[in-house]
Design an enzyme around this catalytic site. Sequence first.
Site, short mmCIF file in Angstrom:
data_model
loop_
_atom_site.label_atom_id
_atom_site.label_comp_id
_atom_site.label_asym_id
_atom_site.label_seq_id
_atom_site.Cartn_x
_atom_site.Cartn_y
_atom_site.Cartn_z
N ARG A 1 2.48 3.69 -10.71
CA ARG A 1 2.55 4.95 -9.98
C ARG A 1 4.02 5.25 -9.66
NH1 ARG A 1 -2.30 4.07 -5.52
NH2 ARG A 1 -4.07 4.08 -7.00
N ASP B 1 7.32 7.21 -8.38
CA ASP B 1 7.57 8.01 -7.18
C ASP B 1 8.07 9.40 -7.52
OD1 ASP B 1 6.86 5.91 -5.49
OD2 ASP B 1 8.90 5.14 -5.37
N ARG C 1 14.92 0.81 -7.28
CA ARG C 1 15.94 1.68 -6.69
C ARG C 1 16.73 0.96 -5.61
NH1 ARG C 1 12.82 6.64 -4.66
NH2 ARG C 1 14.90 7.15 -3.85
#
Length: 259
Positions: free
Chosen positions: A50, A52, A202
């Site tokens: 999934r 972002d 990230r």
Amino acid sequence: MHRYALKIEYNGAPFVGWQRQNDHASVQGVIEAALSKLQKGDHTITAAGRTDKGVHAMGQVAHCDLEQEWEPFRLWEALNYHCKPHPVAIVDCVPVTEAFHARFSALERRYHFRILSRRPPATLQAGLVWQVKGPLNLEAMQDAAAVLVGQHDFTTFRSTICQAKTPVKTLDRLDISRIETEWGTEYHFDVRARSFLHNQVRSFVGSLERVGAGTWTPQDMKNALDARDRAACGPVSPPHGLYLAHVTYDADPFARIPT
């Protein structure tokens, strides 16, 4: 029911992410709406990961179940037609058995991150890279990345809203390379693991950029990892430099037998 595996490419800029949300555009929602044009009713597709808001994909994998049996090329073409004008493309489609599950059958997920180093504003690469103005120390970033490889408690690099049961994950690879291009110097991050925590990649890249810029040292990266404290993480990189690049399965459903 007939199950199909889909390999999907998308630009994440206009979406709230992969996952369907009411009243917001999502990649999952676009594809499920396209499926409803081919078979009436609600559809639920399952993806390998999934992504972002704002994150792109070159090799997302999902599976769907349809009552009608489709010739893969026709299904592929029909879905792409009905996904218009959204920046979502089905780049491959193959029939699979019910034993195949896009998420649970996955053995490894590979993410790619791009940093562009140059002073003039990015134009052609805007929205596809994280731009920084100064050069980065590749060797220092590589030394810091080596600290993260292996099995660790990654609490420091985990979003506070992460729903994973444990912060302990095994990072298989984190390779960094420098690429000289016509439009500037790019730094590419190749990150691989069976699964990731929310915002983990990230968080890695944001902290590694600090090392490359000279604000942190490789030892600071180790200290941050050992702290097991989200407050010890460097800044989280923006989403638009991140791509879900590839998903590995025991048997690649998209492999073609050479003719």
